[in-house]
Design a protein around this motif. Sequence first.
Motif, short mmCIF file in Angstrom:
data_model
loop_
_atom_site.label_atom_id
_atom_site.label_comp_id
_atom_site.label_asym_id
_atom_site.label_seq_id
_atom_site.Cartn_x
_atom_site.Cartn_y
_atom_site.Cartn_z
N ASP A 139 1.14 9.36 4.67
CA ASP A 139 1.94 8.25 5.15
C ASP A 139 2.27 7.31 4.11
N LEU A 140 1.12 6.82 3.56
CA LEU A 140 1.34 5.72 2.75
C LEU A 140 2.03 6.16 1.32
N LEU A 141 1.34 7.21 0.71
CA LEU A 141 2.12 7.93 -0.23
C LEU A 141 3.89 7.81 -0.15
N LEU A 167 6.58 5.71 -2.39
CA LEU A 167 7.71 5.93 -3.03
C LEU A 167 9.04 5.35 -2.37
N LEU A 168 8.92 5.24 -1.02
CA LEU A 168 10.24 4.71 -0.55
C LEU A 168 10.65 3.14 -1.10
N SER A 169 9.31 2.46 -1.18
CA SER A 169 9.44 1.01 -1.45
C SER A 169 9.65 0.86 -3.09
N ALA A 170 9.29 1.72 -3.87
CA ALA A 170 9.69 1.93 -5.25
C ALA A 170 10.98 2.01 -5.36
N VAL A 171 11.71 3.03 -4.85
CA VAL A 171 13.21 3.18 -5.14
C VAL A 171 14.00 2.17 -4.21
#
Length: 222
Positions: free
Chosen positions: A174-176, A180-184
């Motif tokens: 989940d955290l991974l 990734l979502l927060s990076a994009v």
Amino acid sequence: MGYFLVANVLIAIHGIFFRFLLLRQRRFLVNRMILLGGCILSLLVPLLQFQMLPNSIPVTNLLWQLPEVIVGDSESGSTNNWQVSETMLLVYCLVVGCLLFRLIWKYFQVSLMIREGRKELNGKQVFVFHPKINGPASFFGYIFWNDALNKDAEGAAVALAHERCHCQQLHSLDLLGMELLSAVFWINPAVYLLKRDLRQTHEFLADAAALAVAGPEGIKRL
């Protein structure tokens, strides 16, 4: 660009909806599913929308032919606009690249600790003992452990139940995905709220598992 804007709006709506309507609910497993499902839908719905739009709305029929009006040097103006948009896109992509690199580096450090540490199989999880480990933690199927924790048998049982819940429910996955979502979508503040709410939901789920092992008094040892 249209997809990116719509996805950002949907993520923001989802973040506000979850924080103000669901975060205080004590159905933690349901909250987790809604939080993750909402993020996935926020990414998929814009794709479906843009795929269906050309077939459903005859856009060309809605356009009127207007006389072309040119004020000033149109070529230089369009060039300047292109340069500004390209520069903004480049800066945005550089930030995304830096965030992804930081994420990869963090996971590399964790994998290096796993490789260097002493490992013991315990049930379905692998215990990792390393000098840098001060307290219990988990990463996918690995539980980071310190021998000093075994001095308190009851406290160790509570901590172990807590970390095993993280492993069994794949909280690291989940955290991974959220990283990734927060990076994009780093420009969207709602992403960081959702990431924090997800971590909090994970802890509630793990605490509930520890509570079933140790009871109300034992949970205070976490």
